[in-house]
Design a protein around this motif. Structure first.
Motif, PDB file in Angstrom:
ATOM      1  N   SER A  26       0.831  -1.208   0.000  1.00 29.46           N
ATOM      2  CA  SER A  26       0.000   0.000   0.000  1.00 29.46           C
ATOM      3  C   SER A  26       0.865   1.257   0.000  1.00 29.46           C
ATOM      4  N   GLY A  29       2.421   1.620  -3.418  1.00 27.87           N
ATOM      5  CA  GLY A  29       1.411   2.020  -4.403  1.00 27.87           C
ATOM      6  C   GLY A  29       0.999   3.472  -4.263  1.00 27.87           C
ATOM      7  N   ILE A  30       0.821   3.926  -3.030  1.00 29.43           N
ATOM      8  CA  ILE A  30       0.448   5.320  -2.801  1.00 29.43           C
ATOM      9  C   ILE A  30       1.578   6.248  -3.253  1.00 29.43           C
ATOM     10  N   MET A  32       3.949   5.656  -5.546  1.00 31.51           N
ATOM     11  CA  MET A  32       4.055   5.654  -7.007  1.00 31.51           C
ATOM     12  C   MET A  32       2.906   6.422  -7.641  1.00 31.51           C
ATOM     13  N   THR A  33       1.705   6.278  -7.088  1.00 26.15           N
ATOM     14  CA  THR A  33       0.555   7.017  -7.616  1.00 26.15           C
ATOM     15  C   THR A  33       0.773   8.516  -7.473  1.00 26.15           C
ATOM     16  N   TYR A  34       1.269   8.946  -6.322  1.00 25.81           N
ATOM     17  CA  TYR A  34       1.556  10.369  -6.097  1.00 25.81           C
ATOM     18  C   TYR A  34       2.562  10.885  -7.123  1.00 25.81           C
ATOM     19  N   CYS A  35       3.642  10.135  -7.329  1.00 28.36           N
ATOM     20  CA  CYS A  35       4.682  10.578  -8.270  1.00 28.36           C
ATOM     21  C   CYS A  35       4.158  10.650  -9.698  1.00 28.36           C
ATOM     22  N   ILE A  36       3.349   9.681 -10.099  1.00 26.26           N
ATOM     23  CA  ILE A  36       2.806   9.683 -11.461  1.00 26.26           C
ATOM     24  C   ILE A  36       1.850  10.855 -11.661  1.00 26.26           C
ATOM     25  N   ILE A  37       0.984  11.091 -10.688  1.00 27.09           N
ATOM     26  CA  ILE A  37       0.034  12.205 -10.798  1.00 27.09           C
ATOM     27  C   ILE A  37       0.780  13.539 -10.791  1.00 27.09           C
TER      28      ILE A  37
END
Length: 53
Positions: A26, A29-30, A32-37
């Protein structure tokens, strides 16, 4: 060994291991999601990121 396997027994060792596994996944994932956004938003804004040219 997966939870749908008939030999799976929910003892304390399995609960701690699976809890730690999902906690770590988790967090990754959080992050990586932050960096992509953030990268997508910066790209759309046209920010150069303040790097050296």
């Amino acid at each position: 060994m997966i939870p749908t396997n008939f030999e799976w027994i929910w003892d304390m060792g399995h609960i701690v291991f699976m809890g730690g596994l999902w906690y770590a996944l988790s967090i990754l994932g959080i992050g990586m999601t932050y960096c992509i956004i953030k990268a997508a938003i910066d790209t759309l804004k046209g920010d150069d990121g303040g790097g050296h040219h």
